[in-house]
Design an enzyme around this catalytic site. Structure first.
Site, PDB file in Angstrom:
ATOM      1  N   ILE A 208       0.862  -1.190   0.000  1.00 29.87           N
ATOM      2  CA  ILE A 208       0.000   0.000   0.000  1.00 29.87           C
ATOM      3  C   ILE A 208       0.896   1.236   0.000  1.00 29.87           C
ATOM      4  O   ILE A 208       1.703   1.423   0.914  1.00 29.87           O
ATOM      5  CB  ILE A 208      -0.923   0.045   1.229  1.00 29.87           C
ATOM      6  N   HIS A 209       0.757   2.076  -1.031  1.00 32.44           N
ATOM      7  CA  HIS A 209       1.607   3.269  -1.083  1.00 32.44           C
ATOM      8  C   HIS A 209       1.001   4.438  -1.856  1.00 32.44           C
ATOM      9  O   HIS A 209       1.508   5.553  -1.795  1.00 32.44           O
ATOM     10  CB  HIS A 209       2.957   2.930  -1.730  1.00 32.44           C
ATOM     11  N   ARG A 210      -0.084   4.208  -2.591  1.00 34.05           N
ATOM     12  CA  ARG A 210      -0.640   5.256  -3.444  1.00 34.05           C
ATOM     13  C   ARG A 210      -1.028   6.493  -2.642  1.00 34.05           C
ATOM     14  O   ARG A 210      -1.581   6.389  -1.549  1.00 34.05           O
ATOM     15  CB  ARG A 210      -1.878   4.748  -4.177  1.00 34.05           C
ATOM     16  N   ARG A 243       6.755   6.003   2.818  1.00 32.28           N
ATOM     17  CA  ARG A 243       5.711   7.026   3.014  1.00 32.28           C
ATOM     18  C   ARG A 243       4.575   6.473   3.873  1.00 32.28           C
ATOM     19  O   ARG A 243       4.088   7.150   4.782  1.00 32.28           O
ATOM     20  CB  ARG A 243       5.167   7.497   1.667  1.00 32.28           C
TER      21      ARG A 243
END
Length: 359
Positions: A208-210, A243
């Site tokens: 998960i990074h969007r 992030r």
């Protein structure tokens, strides 16, 4: 020798470049100068790929990262222009949809240097995504559009590209070559399965990074709540993007799932080969799941790879916890034939031929 400058900035681009750089080197007719913008700068997100996959060391590393979209793209534009002025290539090659992609294409076009866009024609039809803006603008100013699928070709036709002075070619997805080539040796190169004491087909791989997910704390909570619920049935393993980790830490959010640091490509291939299914908001990982015969749950509201969904290999759930759990249960209850040919073969060679024709 003819010369091209290849501009890279993010993990998926390093993987794709490994394929094409190997083909270019084999033919020994084109000099490839690699420039790394520095967009992904963490060792596990960048340097490890160059060493592991034997990608030629970048001649230039701009070290531009950690900035807003505008500042990052602007600084890249300035620095890339300086390099192109020095190298004077016949063409600039860019991959995908990052800020590095757009900056490279803009810098080249303003200097009347031909632009080659690998993975052209993809559309999410969500203009709130920075990636969608990047890919649309890059396509519009490219001289050679190398499309992975027929749907990508159709997208460009609908946008009137037959009226532009550009060459649109369906060549397949270069990621297919990477998975085929490196998948044969990944087991020799990686010990991650034994190191994490994972059992084959008994864990879920997630990433998960969007920005659309990480910028909304409610979306992020809902996604991780779904992962935590699934973890009660099958262990969830997530290589945590820097992030995403920073946001979870900032909000003091902890979940009962297995988090690990970002991994290199061989480790990721072994996780893919051995997992039960994939949950991701990454575009590239959706296809890599398919190439490894795994179902994929897409934690986004849309996908560029619509053929995966329409053929039953993937399901879109967004950040909806219940939809994620339901999709997981559905995929546990049936098997799928992954023999369908969606993305071509020997794509690197096809791309090389088109580049040669252009320059």
């Amino acid at each position: 020798m003819k010369k091209i400058v290849t501009i890279l900035g993010a993990r998926p681009q390093f993987v794709k470049a490994a394929v094409l750089s190997r083909v270019i080197s084999k033919h020994n007719f084109i000099e490839e100068v690699i420039m790394h913008t520095g967009q992904h700068y963490d060792v596990n997100m960048s340097a490890i790929f160059f060493s592991e996959m034997e990608i030629p060391t970048p001649k230039y590393n701009l070290e531009i990262n950690g900035l807003s979209h505008g500042a990052m793209t602007g600084q890249m534009l300035v620095k890339i222009e300086e390099v192109l002025e020095k190298e004077k290539p016949e063409a600039v090659l860019v991959y995908g949809d990052t800020n590095s992609t757009l900056a490279g294409a803009l810098a080249a076009k303003k200097m009347n240097i031909k632009v080659i866009h690998v993975e052209a024609g993809l559309r999410s039809f969500n203009m709130k995504m920075p990636e969608e803006v990047n890919r649309i603008l890059t396509d519009r100013i490219s001289d050679l559009l190398l499309c992975p699928t027929s749907i990508a070709i159709q997208n460009l036709q609908k946008e009137g590209f037959e009226n532009f002075e550009t060459n649109v070619v369906k060549c397949g997805d270069i990621m297919k070559d990477a998975v085929s080539f490196y998948g044969e040796i990944s087991a020799q190169k990686s010990s991650i399965i034994s190191k994490l004491e994972l059992k084959s087909n008994n864990f879920v791989l997630a990433t998960i990074h969007r920005q659309e997910n990480t910028d909304s704390i409610e979306s992020l909570k809902a996604i991780f709540k779904g992962l935590e619920e699934i973890n009660k049935q099958k262990q969830v393993v997530i290589p945590l993007h820097p992030r995403t980790k920073a946001i979870l830490d900032a909000h003091n959010l902890q979940y009962n799932i297995t988090t690990i640091a970002p991994v290199g490509y061989f480790d990721m291939l072994e996780l893919l080969k051995n997992c039960n299914l994939v949950i991701t908001d990454s575009g590239g990982l959706q296809k890599e799941a398919f190439f490894n015969n795994k179902h994929c749950i897409i934690a986004r509201e849309e996908t560029e790879w619509v053929e995966l969904v329409s053929n039953g290999f993937a399901e879109i759930v967004g950040s909806n916890t219940n939809k994620m759990i339901s999709a997981f249960q559905n995929f546990q209850n049936f098997s799928t034939n992954f023999d369908m040919e969606l993305y071509g073969n020997e794509v690197g060679e096809k791309i090389y031929t088109e580049i040669l024709n252009l320059i």
